[in-house]
Structures are given as C-alpha cells and as structure tokens.
Design a protein around this motif. Structure first.
Motif, PDB file in Angstrom:
ATOM      1  N   PRO A  90       0.837  -1.158  -0.147  1.00 33.25           N
ATOM      2  CA  PRO A  90       0.081   0.037   0.068  1.00 33.25           C
ATOM      3  C   PRO A  90       0.727   1.124   0.180  1.00 33.25           C
ATOM      4  N   SER A  91       0.488   2.318  -0.712  1.00 34.82           N
ATOM      5  CA  SER A  91       1.059   3.473  -0.806  1.00 34.82           C
ATOM      6  C   SER A  91       0.462   4.325  -1.822  1.00 34.82           C
ATOM      7  N   LEU A  92       1.021   5.675  -2.099  1.00 36.06           N
ATOM      8  CA  LEU A  92       0.259   6.589  -2.902  1.00 36.06           C
ATOM      9  C   LEU A  92       0.916   6.487  -4.280  1.00 36.06           C
ATOM     10  N   SER A  93       0.542   6.740  -5.272  1.00 39.34           N
ATOM     11  CA  SER A  93       1.169   6.898  -6.520  1.00 39.34           C
ATOM     12  C   SER A  93       2.255   7.596  -6.758  1.00 39.34           C
ATOM     13  N   THR A  94       3.185   7.548  -7.671  1.00 41.01           N
ATOM     14  CA  THR A  94       4.338   8.676  -7.978  1.00 41.01           C
ATOM     15  C   THR A  94       3.587   9.827  -8.465  1.00 41.01           C
ATOM     16  N   GLU A  95       2.590   9.703  -9.232  1.00 41.17           N
ATOM     17  CA  GLU A  95       1.972  10.808  -9.666  1.00 41.17           C
ATOM     18  C   GLU A  95       1.384  11.743  -8.642  1.00 41.17           C
ATOM     19  N   ALA A  96       0.839  11.194  -7.525  1.00 42.31           N
ATOM     20  CA  ALA A  96       0.204  11.854  -6.488  1.00 42.31           C
ATOM     21  C   ALA A  96       1.253  12.376  -5.633  1.00 42.31           C
ATOM     22  N   GLU A  97       2.299  11.777  -5.597  1.00 38.73           N
ATOM     23  CA  GLU A  97       3.330  12.171  -4.813  1.00 38.73           C
ATOM     24  C   GLU A  97       3.985  13.460  -5.468  1.00 38.73           C
ATOM     25  N   LEU A  98       4.358  13.494  -6.777  1.00 39.29           N
ATOM     26  CA  LEU A  98       4.892  14.642  -7.474  1.00 39.29           C
ATOM     27  C   LEU A  98       3.793  15.801  -7.380  1.00 39.29           C
ATOM     28  N   LYS A  99       2.572  15.826  -7.492  1.00 42.20           N
ATOM     29  CA  LYS A  99       1.586  16.842  -7.453  1.00 42.20           C
ATOM     30  C   LYS A  99       1.759  17.302  -6.227  1.00 42.20           C
ATOM     31  N   CYS A 100       2.342  16.881  -5.041  1.00 43.92           N
ATOM     32  CA  CYS A 100       2.555  17.436  -3.837  1.00 43.92           C
ATOM     33  C   CYS A 100       3.998  18.315  -3.921  1.00 43.92           C
ATOM     34  N   ASP A 101       4.986  17.398  -4.213  1.00 41.68           N
ATOM     35  CA  ASP A 101       6.506  17.628  -4.178  1.00 41.68           C
ATOM     36  C   ASP A 101       6.833  18.650  -5.464  1.00 41.68           C
ATOM     37  N   HIS A 102       6.517  18.378  -6.789  1.00 40.59           N
ATOM     38  CA  HIS A 102       7.094  19.495  -7.642  1.00 40.59           C
ATOM     39  C   HIS A 102       5.973  20.788  -7.407  1.00 40.59           C
ATOM     40  N   LYS A 103       6.725  21.758  -7.060  1.00 41.83           N
ATOM     41  CA  LYS A 103       6.135  22.857  -6.624  1.00 41.83           C
ATOM     42  C   LYS A 103       5.141  23.676  -7.439  1.00 41.83           C
ATOM     43  N   TYR A 104       5.544  23.558  -8.917  1.00 38.20           N
ATOM     44  CA  TYR A 104       4.820  24.086 -10.070  1.00 38.20           C
ATOM     45  C   TYR A 104       3.508  23.175 -10.414  1.00 38.20           C
ATOM     46  N   TRP A 105       3.759  21.913 -10.418  1.00 38.57           N
ATOM     47  CA  TRP A 105       2.644  21.006 -10.716  1.00 38.57           C
ATOM     48  C   TRP A 105       1.865  21.150  -9.587  1.00 38.57           C
ATOM     49  N   SER A 106       2.172  20.945  -8.479  1.00 36.55           N
ATOM     50  CA  SER A 106       1.387  21.324  -7.159  1.00 36.55           C
ATOM     51  C   SER A 106       0.437  22.478  -7.007  1.00 36.55           C
ATOM     52  N   ARG A 107       0.957  23.876  -7.299  1.00 33.68           N
ATOM     53  CA  ARG A 107       0.449  25.107  -7.617  1.00 33.68           C
ATOM     54  C   ARG A 107      -0.639  24.898  -8.543  1.00 33.68           C
ATOM     55  N   ARG A 108      -0.305  24.138  -9.884  1.00 37.56           N
ATOM     56  CA  ARG A 108      -1.413  24.269 -10.605  1.00 37.56           C
ATOM     57  C   ARG A 108      -2.678  23.558 -10.060  1.00 37.56           C
ATOM     58  N   GLU A 109      -2.458  22.423  -9.784  1.00 35.55           N
ATOM     59  CA  GLU A 109      -3.439  21.525  -9.141  1.00 35.55           C
ATOM     60  C   GLU A 109      -4.187  22.170  -8.093  1.00 35.55           C
ATOM     61  N   GLN A 110      -3.473  22.997  -7.205  1.00 33.52           N
ATOM     62  CA  GLN A 110      -4.281  23.677  -5.987  1.00 33.52           C
ATOM     63  C   GLN A 110      -5.305  24.661  -6.614  1.00 33.52           C
ATOM     64  N   SER A 111      -4.494  25.311  -7.580  1.00 36.17           N
ATOM     65  CA  SER A 111      -5.522  26.705  -8.348  1.00 36.17           C
ATOM     66  C   SER A 111      -6.876  26.092  -9.090  1.00 36.17           C
ATOM     67  N   ARG A 112      -6.745  24.815  -9.422  1.00 40.06           N
ATOM     68  CA  ARG A 112      -7.880  24.096  -9.901  1.00 40.06           C
ATOM     69  C   ARG A 112      -8.999  23.856  -8.937  1.00 40.06           C
ATOM     70  N   VAL A 113      -8.626  23.473  -7.930  1.00 40.00           N
ATOM     71  CA  VAL A 113      -9.631  23.089  -6.841  1.00 40.00           C
ATOM     72  C   VAL A 113      -9.905  23.901  -5.699  1.00 40.00           C
ATOM     73  N   ILE A 114      -8.755  24.591  -5.192  1.00 34.87           N
ATOM     74  CA  ILE A 114      -8.959  25.656  -4.226  1.00 34.87           C
ATOM     75  C   ILE A 114      -8.422  27.010  -4.493  1.00 34.87           C
TER      76      ILE A 114
END
Length: 425
Positions: A90-114
């Motif tokens: 059991p674990s999270l996926s690499t994509e889910a991990e990078l949606k947190c750790d890759h600061k630019y990808w993370s901000r893009r996802e944040q801006s979509r939902v919050i």
C-alpha cells in the motif's frame, strides 16, 4: 509472527520513536539505506541508483517484506511509492506524490480545486539570460527551486539586488538536488506544461502573511482524515522556525475550515494511502488563509508532539497505513496538555568548540521531565557543513518539550537550553 517493516533513510532518533509505539513488539524494523546514504551530505545521489541499491537490499532479505515506510523529504518520500508499487504494498502513486512535491505542478492542481486559497505563482528558469525580465509578480516575492527541502535555496526577494544574489546562489547550488530529481520525473506521467518545468527551474510565489500552521492527516483506502493542527512559530523578524507547537491555538472554526480545505484538495490529488501534512498561513485581519505547501508524508517533526498530547506518535499511524490497516489514532490521551519541537539556531556561521556530551544531556533530561534533544552538530565542525539548512540560519539542535500549558512549556525550554553547554567560535 512479527511484521518486517523497512525504513528508508533510517536514523537513530526516529527509529527510537518507532520502537516506543505500544504496538512495537509486533514489528521488526529494518534499515533500508541510512540517512547518510540517501542524503549524501546534501549532494543527492542519482535517484535511480538509490532505487537500485534499495531493491538489491530487499532482494537479499530472507523473509517477508510487509511494509516500506519513510518519514523524510526528498529523496525518501519519492522512493517509497516506487518501491511499494514494485512489491505490491500500500502507498500513494508517484503521480500523486509529485502533485505535492513538484512545486509548480502542485500549484497548478491547487489553483484548480481551491483557487481562493492559492497564492499567485509562476515558473522561472534561473539560467535564462535575463530571468528578472520574465518575472510577472511585483516585489516582494519568494523564489524557490521547483524541488526544495527544508527551505533549501528559498529566498525572500525585495528588490533587484536581492534577486541577483538569490539567482547567483541558486545557479551555483540547484544542481545538487535537480540532477537527481530529474531522474525521478522520468518515472511519472506528467502533463506537457508541467514536463517542461524540470528540477533546474524555480517557482516564484507572491508573499503571503499571517500565522503559520500545519494540518496533518492521512488517507486510508482513498478516504482522507485530518488528525491535528500544529502551529509553526518563527523567530522574531525571521522566516526561520522557532518551534512547532501542538495543539494549535487557532479557533476550532478556523481549524475546521482548514481541515475541510485539506481533505478536498487531497481527494483531488488522487491520494490512495499514506500520510500528509499541509502548511497554511492564516491572516486574522482577513479571516482567510493561503496554502504554503503540501508534503506527501507524515511530519516526523510532529511525532513527539502527538505522542505527548494524544498518546501515540504519528509514526505508528504511518506504519499501520503501510501495512494496509485503518489507523485508530487516539485523541488527547497523552501525558501533557501541549508540546513543542524547538529549533535551537544560530544566525551566523561558527566553529563548534564544544557540544553537550551524552552525560550532560541525560542530566538535563532528568532535571526537566518531558524533555529530549536531538543534536544536529558535533564538536570540531563548522556550521556551514550542515546540510538542508534554510537560507538564513543554522539549526544546531532540536529540543522536545511537553508541559501542562504554554507558559510552562516556554519556561522548561529556557531551563533545558541553559543546561546544554554549547561553545562556538
């Protein structure tokens, strides 16, 4: 039979935290590479080499591999999902991990939902001929590597001169983590706009202000839960942390709003299993909050705090999730009403003439109940040899204190530090 749990980047202090769990007799903990091996003195080894070395060690193990865990930032939190996937754990996926750790990808996802809780941001290549001309945000702003750790190479920029100084430091040092991080990116399926922003890039973010705090939570079988809010308190007139304190002093209504926002975001990111902590700034004047960053792991900095106040460390929660179990985390069953992790710092470089001995530390702990310390320095070293420091100070010790209330907490901290005979030159 005891479960075999492999700890990526194991260190003595946190392994001791793991072993004091009330369920520790059910586990056998094994080091899967040491802290020094994965961090390599701040010059991170090639990511794929670390994966190969970890897999080689696991392949030689004569027994069941029941869980793989890690509580550190990069590269540990990125290694765990890949290793777990390969061993069917059991674990999270690499994509889910990078949606947190890759600061630019993370901000893009944040801006979509919050979007209402996401500050303005942009990607920036620090190696452009004239990077300042590409910055769209007004001074002041933050500039940080796309992948950082412990505020590494993160700078507040107030004017052109400070920008030039920050760019110089980033250009000279970003390769230590970027080269390794780029190997990790090859393991993920990334959107085209994100894929263009690799580890040698930076993110520029607008300044956000207020009281900093962290929502800590976990996800089991796709269902997220929050289990606590911790205050992050800086040294006066500084961006360097002084202490993490639990429970947070914020009102219950504010904490609930932050937790609701956190769970909404975590669901959007596609977390399946694992711990997380999300940092915010709460602006009391506006009664609003902005998200600073998401960490796809438990915060090992908070483990002793939860243990002292709630009666169990979040390390135990991490173990249960890794074993595929739904955690039953206690609430306010600990010995103390509040607890803190203090960062004892110096704000200028120095040579360490003397650090406290084990005997002196034991005497201080005996005099002050509910205290502990993790030294970050040793006699005969320079502070500039410490790794993963923020851009403005040196972290020389972590002091852990439990007390009935904040007044007693601060008093015990002062007395404990006075009992530690550091000498600097």
């Amino acid at each position: 039979m005891r479960k075999n749990i492999f700890v990526v980047g194991a260190d003595e202090f946190n392994c001791n935290q793991l072993r004091r769990s009330k369920y520790a007799d059910q586990y056998e903990f094994h080091n899967l590479l040491t802290f020094d091996e994965v961090k390599a003195g701040g010059r991170y080894p090639p990511f794929d080499d670390l994966i190969r070395r970890a897999e080689s060690q696991l392949a030689q193990f004569d027994g069941s591999i029941d869980a793989i865990i890690g509580y550190w930032d990069y590269p540990v939190n990125a290694m765990v999902p890949i290793l777990c996937e390969r061993y069917g754990l059991p674990s999270l996926s690499t994509e889910a991990e990078l949606k947190c750790d890759h600061k630019y990808w993370s901000r893009r996802e944040q801006s979509r939902v919050i979007p209402e809780h996401t500050p303005r941001f942009q990607a920036l290549n620090p190696f452009d001929d004239d990077p300042l001309s590409k910055v769209e945000l007004p001074f002041p702003f933050w500039i940080k590597p796309i992948k950082g750790t412990d505020s590494l190479l993160a700078f507040v920029v107030n004017d052109e001169d400070e920008f030039d100084q920050a760019i110089k430091a980033i250009r000279e040092n970003i390769g230590y983590i970027a080269t390794s991080f780029n190997q990790l990116l090859a393991h993920a399926d990334m959107p085209a706009e994100v894929a263009k922003v690799d580890g040698h890039h930076c993110i520029v973010e607008e300044m956000i202000k207020g009281e900093q705090c962290t929502v800590e939570g976990h996800v089991f079988a796709g269902t997220p839960r929050a289990h606590g809010v911790v205050d992050s308190i800086n040294y006066p007139d500084s961006s360097s942390f002084f202490r993490y304190q639990y429970p947070s002093h914020l009102s219950e209504s504010v904490k609930q709003r932050m937790m609701d926002t956190s769970l909404k975001l975590i669901r959007h990111l596609g977390f399946e299993t694992g711990g997380f902590n999300i940092e915010y700034f709460y602006d009391a004047d506006k009664d609003d909050y902005q998200l600073l960053e998401i960490n796809p792991r438990i915060s090992q900095s908070h483990s002793d705090l939860f243990y002292k106040v709630d009666g169990e460390s979040n390390h135990q929660l991490m173990v249960e999730l890794a074993l595929g179990q739904n955690p039953d985390f206690p609430y306010r069953e600990g010995e103390y009403g509040c607890a803190a992790k203090f960062h004892l710092r110096r704000f200028e470089d120095a040579y360490v003439e003397r650090a406290p001995s084990p005997e002196e530390i034991a005497q201080a702990k005996e005099r002050i109940p509910g205290s502990d310390v993790e030294l970050k320095v040793r006699s005969g070293m320079y502070l500039h040899d410490l790794i993963e420091q923020d851009s403005y100070s040196f972290d020389i010790a972590h002091v852990f204190i439990g007390a009935d209330d904040e007044t007693s907490l601060l008093d015990k901290y002062r007395r404990f530090v006075d009992a530690l005979p550091f000498e600097f030159r």
